[in-house]
Motif scaffolding. Structure first.
Motif, PDB file in Angstrom:
ATOM      1  N   ILE A 314       4.092   5.544 -11.010  1.00  0.00           N
ATOM      2  CA  ILE A 314       4.028   6.317  -9.620  1.00  0.00           C
ATOM      3  C   ILE A 314       4.675   7.528 -10.012  1.00  0.00           C
ATOM      4  N   THR A 315       3.945   8.511  -9.409  1.00  0.00           N
ATOM      5  CA  THR A 315       4.675  10.042  -9.814  1.00  0.00           C
ATOM      6  C   THR A 315       4.910  10.405  -8.380  1.00  0.00           C
ATOM      7  N   ILE A 316       6.164  10.992  -8.097  1.00  0.00           N
ATOM      8  CA  ILE A 316       6.478  11.354  -6.802  1.00  0.00           C
ATOM      9  C   ILE A 316       6.967  13.113  -6.824  1.00  0.00           C
ATOM     10  N   THR A 319      10.556  18.015  -2.753  1.00  0.00           N
ATOM     11  CA  THR A 319      12.000  17.844  -2.619  1.00  0.00           C
ATOM     12  C   THR A 319      12.623  16.835  -1.654  1.00  0.00           C
ATOM     13  N   ARG A 320      11.791  16.467  -0.714  1.00  0.00           N
ATOM     14  CA  ARG A 320      12.401  15.617   0.262  1.00  0.00           C
ATOM     15  C   ARG A 320      11.923  14.343   0.219  1.00  0.00           C
ATOM     16  N   LEU A 321      10.600  13.861  -0.262  1.00  0.00           N
ATOM     17  CA  LEU A 321      10.169  12.668  -0.610  1.00  0.00           C
ATOM     18  C   LEU A 321      10.939  11.772  -1.633  1.00  0.00           C
ATOM     19  N   PRO A 335      -1.221  -3.232  -4.699  1.00  0.00           N
ATOM     20  CA  PRO A 335      -0.765  -1.859  -4.729  1.00  0.00           C
ATOM     21  C   PRO A 335      -1.292  -0.820  -3.809  1.00  0.00           C
ATOM     22  N   GLU A 336      -2.479  -1.026  -3.614  1.00  0.00           N
ATOM     23  CA  GLU A 336      -3.198  -0.012  -2.561  1.00  0.00           C
ATOM     24  C   GLU A 336      -2.524  -0.387  -1.171  1.00  0.00           C
ATOM     25  N   GLN A 337      -2.242  -1.337  -0.878  1.00  0.00           N
ATOM     26  CA  GLN A 337      -1.788  -1.750   0.578  1.00  0.00           C
ATOM     27  C   GLN A 337      -0.183  -1.271   0.670  1.00  0.00           C
ATOM     28  N   ALA A 338       0.437  -1.321  -0.470  1.00  0.00           N
ATOM     29  CA  ALA A 338       1.938  -0.909  -0.591  1.00  0.00           C
ATOM     30  C   ALA A 338       2.052   0.419  -0.399  1.00  0.00           C
ATOM     31  N   LEU A 339       1.165   1.194  -1.090  1.00  0.00           N
ATOM     32  CA  LEU A 339       0.999   2.660  -1.103  1.00  0.00           C
ATOM     33  C   LEU A 339       0.871   3.264   0.134  1.00  0.00           C
ATOM     34  N   LYS A 340      -0.193   2.546   1.030  1.00  0.00           N
ATOM     35  CA  LYS A 340      -0.543   2.891   2.446  1.00  0.00           C
ATOM     36  C   LYS A 340       0.495   2.746   3.302  1.00  0.00           C
ATOM     37  N   ALA A 341       1.518   1.758   3.108  1.00  0.00           N
ATOM     38  CA  ALA A 341       2.433   1.700   3.861  1.00  0.00           C
ATOM     39  C   ALA A 341       3.384   2.581   3.943  1.00  0.00           C
ATOM     40  N   ILE A 342       3.796   3.184   2.425  1.00  0.00           N
ATOM     41  CA  ILE A 342       4.671   3.956   2.363  1.00  0.00           C
ATOM     42  C   ILE A 342       4.325   5.455   2.823  1.00  0.00           C
ATOM     43  N   LYS A 349       1.006  11.906   1.710  1.00  0.00           N
ATOM     44  CA  LYS A 349      -0.240  11.380   1.343  1.00  0.00           C
ATOM     45  C   LYS A 349      -0.277  10.758  -0.180  1.00  0.00           C
ATOM     46  N   TYR A 350      -1.173   9.855  -0.556  1.00  0.00           N
ATOM     47  CA  TYR A 350      -1.287   9.345  -1.783  1.00  0.00           C
ATOM     48  C   TYR A 350      -2.517   9.366  -2.470  1.00  0.00           C
ATOM     49  N   LYS A 351      -2.573   9.298  -3.781  1.00  0.00           N
ATOM     50  CA  LYS A 351      -3.870   9.079  -4.574  1.00  0.00           C
ATOM     51  C   LYS A 351      -3.553   7.822  -5.632  1.00  0.00           C
ATOM     52  N   PHE A 352      -4.549   7.121  -5.966  1.00  0.00           N
ATOM     53  CA  PHE A 352      -4.223   5.632  -6.558  1.00  0.00           C
ATOM     54  C   PHE A 352      -5.448   5.560  -7.580  1.00  0.00           C
ATOM     55  N   LYS A 353      -5.866   5.417  -8.720  1.00  0.00           N
ATOM     56  CA  LYS A 353      -6.689   4.968  -9.614  1.00  0.00           C
ATOM     57  C   LYS A 353      -6.477   4.580 -10.658  1.00  0.00           C
ATOM     58  N   ASP A 354      -6.835   3.505 -11.240  1.00  0.00           N
ATOM     59  CA  ASP A 354      -6.510   2.887 -12.550  1.00  0.00           C
ATOM     60  C   ASP A 354      -4.962   2.860 -12.966  1.00  0.00           C
ATOM     61  N   HIS A 355      -4.480   2.179 -11.833  1.00  0.00           N
ATOM     62  CA  HIS A 355      -2.909   1.813 -11.951  1.00  0.00           C
ATOM     63  C   HIS A 355      -2.065   2.937 -11.842  1.00  0.00           C
ATOM     64  N   VAL A 356      -2.417   4.141 -11.646  1.00  0.00           N
ATOM     65  CA  VAL A 356      -1.745   5.430 -11.499  1.00  0.00           C
ATOM     66  C   VAL A 356      -1.780   5.920 -10.059  1.00  0.00           C
ATOM     67  N   ALA A 357      -0.583   5.998  -9.481  1.00  0.00           N
ATOM     68  CA  ALA A 357      -0.445   6.786  -8.107  1.00  0.00           C
ATOM     69  C   ALA A 357       0.367   7.971  -8.046  1.00  0.00           C
ATOM     70  N   LEU A 358      -0.031   8.829  -7.118  1.00  0.00           N
ATOM     71  CA  LEU A 358       0.501   9.879  -6.958  1.00  0.00           C
ATOM     72  C   LEU A 358       0.871  10.337  -5.358  1.00  0.00           C
ATOM     73  N   LEU A 359       2.344  10.201  -5.099  1.00  0.00           N
ATOM     74  CA  LEU A 359       2.624  10.383  -3.869  1.00  0.00           C
ATOM     75  C   LEU A 359       2.921  11.983  -3.580  1.00  0.00           C
ATOM     76  N   TYR A 360       2.647  12.612  -2.624  1.00  0.00           N
ATOM     77  CA  TYR A 360       2.616  14.057  -2.415  1.00  0.00           C
ATOM     78  C   TYR A 360       2.730  14.255  -0.998  1.00  0.00           C
ATOM     79  N   GLU A 361       3.225  15.454  -0.401  1.00  0.00           N
ATOM     80  CA  GLU A 361       3.364  15.891   0.784  1.00  0.00           C
ATOM     81  C   GLU A 361       2.224  17.289   0.909  1.00  0.00           C
ATOM     82  N   GLU A 362       1.800  17.334   2.001  1.00  0.00           N
ATOM     83  CA  GLU A 362       0.603  18.506   1.933  1.00  0.00           C
ATOM     84  C   GLU A 362       1.482  19.720   2.634  1.00  0.00           C
TER      85      GLU A 362
END
Length: 363
Positions: A314-316, A319-321, A335-342, A349-362
């Motif tokens: 997981i990469t975040i 500065t706030r997040l 994992p997808e459901q957990a990311l959606k809850a967050i 927003k998040y992107k998730f593929k092949d066990h790699v996730a990115l959490l970011y703010e637009e």
């Protein structure tokens, strides 16, 4: 010999002979991850074996011999092989008749097997005195996304969380019961006043007589914790060897993994454990019931636990997040459901593929 080095070379020998089981493949992968110094030997033997097995035409003899000699010299320099006298090959007419490929393959394969055999033979053999002082450790490891339960020789039950390693010596039951933990484990310790139970970690040592407790000390985490469920324990922080901290039931000691640039009193705290809800859930030990519970935890810290829990990266960004405090739990979520809850809670927003996730703010 039951040490990690001996186990590694035995597994490597079984691998090249095609006898490695699926369970042993996982153990070999875990050893390579836990002991990076084994990688060079693994890659070299793999290269020699694969080259012999795949090459359609034999490589020039001079090149093969030179590469193998270079590796042998490195092993000799490290004391793993005896010094040998070089005996030049005698060729009557300066040329050798072409030999069948299978003979070339067998000679290289034999060299690889002999190489591993010599390494096993040359591994340090403890004397009788050394055996009395230090026994080879037994080791249990868990992979990311997995947890396991084991019973120690004294009857103590241990639940080992994901990405964790527990080792103990063959002399475990002699004068004391000592284990080394890298990661997180819950211990239900059998009482034996004559043989205290000692948990060593990179940050602290925990001494108990008979109790239930959770210890978390992952390499790379910002803090380590000892959570006492019942009984009493004594905790020694390695940076403060003269101090001892006594914990009573439902108390938690948290200590910074590395000495921070703050007042010494702020790097260590002892607090009461929170009991949550009607079912009296304790966040720090809920994982043994396959539930990841978090209360007021910064998302950056929760992400590290989720990486081990779900076997993901997981990469975040922003500065706030990373500082957003999260409370809740994951039990049966993917994992997808957990990311959606967050995403729903934080508005990110998040992107998730092949066990790699990115959490970011637009923006």
């Amino acid at each position: 010999m039951n040490g990690p080095e001996s186990i590694f070379y035995k597994l490597l020998l079984k691998k090249i002979s095609g006898e490695l089981t699926a369970k042993e493949k996982l153990l070999l992968a875990d050893l390579l991850k836990a002991y990076p110094e084994f990688s060079e030997a693994y890659e070299t033997v793999q290269w020699l074996w694969n080259d012999a097995e795949i090459t359609s035409a034999p490589r020039p003899k001079e090149k093969s011999k030179r590469l193998l000699d270079q590796h042998m010299q490195r092993l000799q320099a490290n004391g793993l092989l005896p010094e040998t006298e070089h005996v030049p090959l005698k060729v009557s007419d300066g040329h050798e008749a072409p030999k069948p490929r299978r003979r070339y393959w067998l000679s290289t394969a034999a060299a690889v097997v002999l190489l591993i055999g010599l390494i096993l033979f040359k591994l340090p053999q403890p004397s009788v005195k050394q055996v009395a002082e230090k026994r080879h450790p037994n080791m249990v490891m868990t992979r990311p996304g997995s947890r396991t339960k084991l019973i120690l020789p004294d009857g103590t039950t241990v639940w080992l969380n994901a990405s964790s390693k527990l080792t103990y010596g063959d002399d475990f039951m002699e004068k004391e019961r000592r284990v080394q933990l890298d990661g997180e484990a819950f211990f239900d310790v059998v009482k034996n006043e004559g043989k205290p139970f000692i948990i060593n970690t990179a940050v602290m040592n925990v001494r108990v007589l008979g109790t239930s407790l959770n210890v978390r000390a992952y390499a790379g985490d910002k803090k380590a914790e000892a959570v006492l469920i019942r009984g009493k324990i004594e905790v020694q922080v390695k940076r403060r060897p003269q101090e001892r901290y006594l914990l009573s039931s439902l108390e938690k000691l948290s200590v910074a993994a590395a000495a921070p640039n703050v007042h010494p009193r702020k790097e260590l705290s002892i607090t009461n454990v929170d009991v949550i809800g009607k079912d009296s859930t304790i966040a720090e030990t809920a994982w043994i019931e396959n539930e990841l519970v978090f209360t007021g935890e910064p998302l950056a810290e929760l992400a590290g636990r989720m990486e081990r829990w779900f076997d993901m990266k997981i990469t975040i960004t922003g500065t706030r997040l990373p500082h957003f405090r999260m409370s809740g739990s994951f039990k049966d979520e993917s994992p997808e459901q957990a990311l959606k809850a967050i995403s729903l809670i934080t508005g990110c927003k998040y992107k998730f593929k092949d066990h790699v996730a990115l959490l970011y703010e637009e923006n």
